[in-house]
Motif scaffolding. Structure first.
Motif, PDB file in Angstrom:
ATOM      1  N   ASP B  86     -21.059  -8.949-105.496  1.00 29.37           N
ATOM      2  CA  ASP B  86     -21.632  -8.213-104.725  1.00 29.37           C
ATOM      3  C   ASP B  86     -21.581  -7.148-104.305  1.00 29.37           C
ATOM      4  O   ASP B  86     -20.783  -6.536-105.170  1.00 29.37           O
ATOM      5  N   ASN B  87     -22.287  -6.119-103.899  1.00 27.06           N
ATOM      6  CA  ASN B  87     -21.908  -4.569-104.153  1.00 27.06           C
ATOM      7  C   ASN B  87     -19.892  -4.776-103.229  1.00 27.06           C
ATOM      8  O   ASN B  87     -19.977  -3.959-103.585  1.00 27.06           O
ATOM      9  N   SER B  88     -19.957  -6.155-103.340  1.00 33.54           N
ATOM     10  CA  SER B  88     -18.497  -5.394-102.512  1.00 33.54           C
ATOM     11  C   SER B  88     -17.480  -5.681-103.210  1.00 33.54           C
ATOM     12  O   SER B  88     -16.922  -5.150-102.657  1.00 33.54           O
ATOM     13  N   GLY B  89     -17.812  -6.248-104.263  1.00 38.04           N
ATOM     14  CA  GLY B  89     -16.976  -6.180-105.353  1.00 38.04           C
ATOM     15  C   GLY B  89     -15.981  -7.619-105.319  1.00 38.04           C
ATOM     16  O   GLY B  89     -15.538  -8.141-106.449  1.00 38.04           O
ATOM     17  N   GLU B  90     -16.406  -8.804-103.596  1.00 36.02           N
ATOM     18  CA  GLU B  90     -16.151  -9.781-103.954  1.00 36.02           C
ATOM     19  C   GLU B  90     -17.140 -10.581-104.298  1.00 36.02           C
ATOM     20  O   GLU B  90     -18.067 -10.920-104.651  1.00 36.02           O
ATOM     21  N   PRO B  91     -16.205 -12.030-105.308  1.00 38.14           N
ATOM     22  CA  PRO B  91     -17.488 -12.988-105.907  1.00 38.14           C
ATOM     23  C   PRO B  91     -18.139 -14.312-104.953  1.00 38.14           C
ATOM     24  O   PRO B  91     -17.575 -14.290-104.341  1.00 38.14           O
ATOM     25  N   VAL B  92     -19.613 -13.953-104.917  1.00 38.06           N
ATOM     26  CA  VAL B  92     -19.537 -14.816-104.525  1.00 38.06           C
ATOM     27  C   VAL B  92     -20.105 -16.074-105.118  1.00 38.06           C
ATOM     28  O   VAL B  92     -20.302 -16.755-103.912  1.00 38.06           O
ATOM     29  N   TRP B  93     -19.831 -16.590-106.029  1.00 40.67           N
ATOM     30  CA  TRP B  93     -20.092 -17.573-107.266  1.00 40.67           C
ATOM     31  C   TRP B  93     -19.176 -16.929-108.040  1.00 40.67           C
ATOM     32  O   TRP B  93     -18.848 -16.254-108.537  1.00 40.67           O
ATOM     33  N   GLY B 106     -13.553  -5.243-113.506  1.00 43.06           N
ATOM     34  CA  GLY B 106     -13.140  -4.166-113.538  1.00 43.06           C
ATOM     35  C   GLY B 106     -15.137  -3.390-112.897  1.00 43.06           C
ATOM     36  O   GLY B 106     -15.369  -4.574-112.512  1.00 43.06           O
ATOM     37  N   ASP B 107     -15.373  -2.434-112.924  1.00 43.02           N
ATOM     38  CA  ASP B 107     -16.219  -1.840-111.834  1.00 43.02           C
ATOM     39  C   ASP B 107     -17.528  -2.153-112.628  1.00 43.02           C
ATOM     40  O   ASP B 107     -17.333  -2.859-113.164  1.00 43.02           O
ATOM     41  N   PRO B 108     -18.026  -2.487-111.411  1.00 40.54           N
ATOM     42  CA  PRO B 108     -19.173  -3.633-111.751  1.00 40.54           C
ATOM     43  C   PRO B 108     -19.817  -1.742-113.107  1.00 40.54           C
ATOM     44  O   PRO B 108     -19.958  -1.091-112.327  1.00 40.54           O
ATOM     45  N   PRO B 109     -21.285  -1.769-113.759  1.00 43.27           N
ATOM     46  CA  PRO B 109     -21.396  -0.913-114.482  1.00 43.27           C
ATOM     47  C   PRO B 109     -22.743  -0.563-114.022  1.00 43.27           C
ATOM     48  O   PRO B 109     -22.833  -1.107-112.917  1.00 43.27           O
ATOM     49  N   GLY B 110     -23.338   0.798-114.451  1.00 40.80           N
ATOM     50  CA  GLY B 110     -25.141   0.940-113.777  1.00 40.80           C
ATOM     51  C   GLY B 110     -26.598   0.243-113.129  1.00 40.80           C
ATOM     52  O   GLY B 110     -25.356  -0.900-114.330  1.00 40.80           O
ATOM     53  N   ALA B 111     -27.340   0.485-112.580  1.00 38.83           N
ATOM     54  CA  ALA B 111     -27.765  -0.907-111.928  1.00 38.83           C
ATOM     55  C   ALA B 111     -28.430  -0.597-113.893  1.00 38.83           C
ATOM     56  O   ALA B 111     -28.720   0.276-114.418  1.00 38.83           O
ATOM     57  N   GLY B 112     -28.494  -2.212-114.597  1.00 36.89           N
ATOM     58  CA  GLY B 112     -29.559  -2.432-115.570  1.00 36.89           C
ATOM     59  C   GLY B 112     -28.694  -2.149-116.463  1.00 36.89           C
ATOM     60  O   GLY B 112     -28.990  -2.215-117.622  1.00 36.89           O
ATOM     61  N   GLU B 113     -27.787  -2.067-116.589  1.00 39.45           N
ATOM     62  CA  GLU B 113     -27.095  -1.808-117.847  1.00 39.45           C
ATOM     63  C   GLU B 113     -25.864  -2.727-117.616  1.00 39.45           C
ATOM     64  O   GLU B 113     -25.355  -3.658-117.112  1.00 39.45           O
ATOM     65  N   HIS B 114     -25.924  -3.822-119.331  1.00 36.77           N
ATOM     66  CA  HIS B 114     -25.021  -4.316-120.027  1.00 36.77           C
ATOM     67  C   HIS B 114     -23.575  -3.660-120.580  1.00 36.77           C
ATOM     68  O   HIS B 114     -23.376  -2.771-120.823  1.00 36.77           O
ATOM     69  N   ARG B 115     -22.829  -4.126-120.042  1.00 40.08           N
ATOM     70  CA  ARG B 115     -21.600  -3.257-121.041  1.00 40.08           C
ATOM     71  C   ARG B 115     -20.900  -4.837-121.027  1.00 40.08           C
ATOM     72  O   ARG B 115     -19.591  -5.496-119.924  1.00 40.08           O
ATOM     73  N   PHE B 116     -19.762  -4.873-122.148  1.00 44.45           N
ATOM     74  CA  PHE B 116     -18.774  -5.269-122.599  1.00 44.45           C
ATOM     75  C   PHE B 116     -17.710  -4.781-122.340  1.00 44.45           C
ATOM     76  O   PHE B 116     -17.490  -3.692-122.856  1.00 44.45           O
TER      77      PHE B 116
END
Lengths: 228, 459
Positions: B86-93, B106-116
């Motif tokens: 989630d937004n905290s960066g901690e895995p919920v699952w 690493g850092d989450p990508p921007g909303a709706g964005e795929h990142r390889f």
């Protein structure tokens, strides 16, 4: 003996002919193959001396033609080309011996005498018949071992008769071969020479070397002794 | 690098190496790109399935069900890992397969964005990862960003790549070897006419054939034709040369004969003797110099072997005429179809001079024995001429072999016969020996053997 010399070099031909005449031969000369062939076919010839490199008709062809027309007298080749192939070509064409240029006249004379002797059926240069012995290389006549002096005409006659021993030689043939040119054919000069020869060789009239066959000619009638 | 085929093989090998290297690199890149693309598509699919499987709880927060359709998420070490943060960066699952593993997405990508991205596990295993951020509306109406991440081990892909490369190298290597082999075969067949032309030139040189054949490819026709023209003109030239020499001899000798004849008409004198001597000397010089063997003049270029029996018989007939008084018994013992590799004139000089001498010296018997080698084409020839004459003493024999020494002083003008024989034999690289014959007289043996062959007599 009558010789025919076919040679295109005038100096050589004339010099050779002069020396052959001196040696007691009647000599006919021709300067090219055509003339030579004509003489060889038409004249009474006992031996021909043929140069191989002739104008008009080559020496080889002259010899071949003489043989083809039935002439059997000996032919001596004079050749400047002394490769064996050339010699063999000449001998196969019908020549009997060769002399390579340049030559000593004595060598030609020796070959000519040997060829004439052979054509008469003699194997050696010394002709022996009964007590008579004729050395053709030395031109020496012996009867019972003692030498007999002969004039050049007398020698020519006895040589001719002995080489053709057993054959009848006509008076005109003897005249022909004594002289180069026509010369008082009807004179009795031959009879005179024969008479002198008989007197010199057989003073006692016991051997009778020369027979006279009336109207036909003369014959040397002693039995030949062939030395082995 | 002197051989054409070696040059060609080396050039072709270098070219093959270059083109194959380029091809291998290109194929490798294409394969890897395609593989990575496929990997990304798979990851995309897995991500979508996670997205589809995610369910909101009563608060509207996203949760993952315990059982996922993809069993590999549940198996430890399956190489496929999933994670939801989630937004905290901690895995919920975290998928069961990723238990205990730290996956640095690493850092989450921007909303709706795929990142390889590429990751590495702590043990070094390379991973390909895909992250997707979504805005999820909670029950409270609040929008919460969630990040789905999947990653898959690249081990199997790398193994596949390695296998592909192995196969690539294997196939290209095999193809290269087959190509080089076929090229060398083609080269051989292409170069065969060249070898043929070389062989024929050798044969012309050795006198086995007269000219080059016509059976060459179009490209070599010109070469063969020009060589034939060359051979022809060479022959014509030497023929002309010999004729010139012959004519020179002929035209010199008649004047010499005339000089001798004219001189002998004169009364004998010292001058005559001197002139005769000088003429004889001139003649000897002319004879000796102009009767050089034909090979010295023309070389052996294109001399075809000639049958000798017919000419020998003619020679013997001629000699029998010349030696009619002596009637020598000349016996010829000629092997079957003996041929002489050389000039017929030279052969006649050999036999003519030897037989002439034998006839001159013999008592009655002369023998000529002529043998060729087993293989008639080899050019081997052995000739023995013997007679029953007095023979030649040992010291005289060696002297006779010297240049210009007369072998028979008693017959002037015939002295250079054996010297000529010696010269001819030498020009054919032959050997000559003088010995004593079983007949009692001289025996002269001549052996002509082509180079590289034994010169011993056949038994």
């Amino acid at each position: 003996m009558r010789l025919l010399v076919i040679e295109d070099d005038t100096t050589l031909r004339e010099s050779l002919c002069a020396q052959l005449a001196t040696a007691g031969f009647g000599v006919e000369q021709a300067g090219d193959g055509k003339e030579g062939l004509y003489f060889g076919l038409e004249y009474p010839v006992d031996l021909a001396i043929v140069d191989l490199g002739l104008p008009e008709i080559s020496g080889i062809d002259v010899i071949r033609e003489l043989r083809r027309k039935g002439k059997t007298y000996p032919v001596l080749i004079l050749t400047a080309r002394d490769r064996w192939q050339d010699k063999v070509d000449g001998l196969s064409a019908g020549a009997d011996d060769y002399v390579v240029k340049p030559f000593q006249t004595e060598e030609v004379l020796a070959r000519v005498n040997a060829l004439l002797r052979r054509s008469g059926g003699w194997a050696s240069s010394v002709l022996n018949a009964g007590p008579v012995s004729l050395d053709t290389s030395r031109q020496e006549l012996k009867v019972n071992g003692s030498a007999i002096e002969l004039t050049s005409y007398e020698y020519r006659i006895i040589e001719h008769l002995m080489i053709r021993a057993g054959q009848v030689i006509s008076k005109s043939e003897l005249t022909d071969r004594l002289y180069d040119q026509d010369f008082e054919r009807d004179s009795n000069v031959i009879e005179v020479f024969i008479g002198r020869l008989r007197k010199k060789m057989d003073p006692d009239n016991t051997i009778k070397p020369i027979e006279t066959l009336r109207g036909r000619g003369y014959r040397f009638s002693l039995e030949r002794i062939q030395s082995e | 690098m002197s051989s054409l085929s070696t040059r060609l093989l080396i050039s072709v090998s270098l070219l093959l190496l270059f083109f194959f290297s380029v091809t291998i690199v290109v194929l490798d890149i294409a394969f890897r790109d395609a593989g990575e693309q496929a990997q990304e598509d798979i990851l995309d699919g897995q991500l979508m399935s996670l997205l589809a499987a995610a369910e909101p709880n009563i608060y509207g927060e996203l949760q993952m069900p315990p059982d996922l359709p993809e069993p590999r998420f549940s198996n430890v070490d399956s190489g496929l890992y999933g994670e939801l943060r989630d937004n905290s960066g901690e895995p919920v699952w975290k998928s069961q397969s990723a238990l205990g593993l730290e996956l640095p997405y690493g850092d989450p990508p921007g909303a709706g964005e795929h990142r390889f991205s590429r990751l590495q596990l702590s043990d070094g295993t390379p991973l390909m990862a895909l992250s997707l951020s979504v805005e999820w509306e909670l029950a409270s109406g609040e929008l919460r960003p969630y990040t789905f991440s999947v990653s898959e081990s690249l081990d199997s892909f790398h193994a596949q790549l390695a296998r592909f490369r192995r196969q690539l190298f294997g196939w290209f290597g095999a193809v290269a070897i087959i190509m080089l082999f076929s090229i060398s075969l083609v080269m051989r067949s292409l170069l065969r006419p060249l070898r043929q032309i070389e062989k024929e030139i050798t044969e012309v040189e050795e006198g086995k054939r007269g000219s080059l054949s016509e059976s060459f490819p179009t490209e070599l026709h010109g070469v063969a034709r020009n060589l034939n023209v060359l051979i022809g003109s060479e022959r014509a030239r030497s023929e002309r040369y010999r004729n010139t020499l012959d004519n020179l001899a002929h035209s010199l000798k008649t004047p010499l004969a005339a000089i001798l004849s004219v001189v002998s008409e004169q009364p004998k004198s010292e001058v005559n003797a001197k002139v005769e001597e000088q003429v004889q000397r001139m003649n000897d010089i002319v004879r000796y110099q102009l009767r050089k063997p034909a090979t010295l003049v023309s070389g052996t270029l294109g001399v075809a072997p000639v049958a000798v029996e017919g000419e020998l018989l003619r020679l013997v007939d001629g000699l029998k005429k010349v030696y009619r008084d002596k009637q020598p018994d000349i016996r010829l013992d000629i092997g079957h179809d003996v041929r002489f590799r050389g000039d017929m004139g030279d052969f006649m000089e050999l036999c003519g001079n030897l037989l002439d001498n034998a006839c001159k010296w013999c008592r009655k018997k002369v023998e000529l024995c002529l043998r060729a080698g087993d293989d008639n084409d080899s050019g081997y020839l052995n000739m023995i001429v013997s007679d029953d004459g007095p023979g030649i003493p040992q010291e005289a024999a060696s002297q006779l072999m010297q240049r210009g020494v007369r072998l028979d002083e008693s017959a002037p003008g015939h002295g250079i016969g054996l010297a000529v024989v010696k010269d001819i034999v030498a020009s054919y690289n032959g050997k000559i020996t003088i010995g004593r014959s079983p007949l009692g007289g001289a025996e002269i043996s001549i052996t002509i053997a082509p180079e590289g062959r034994s010169s011993s007599s056949p038994t």
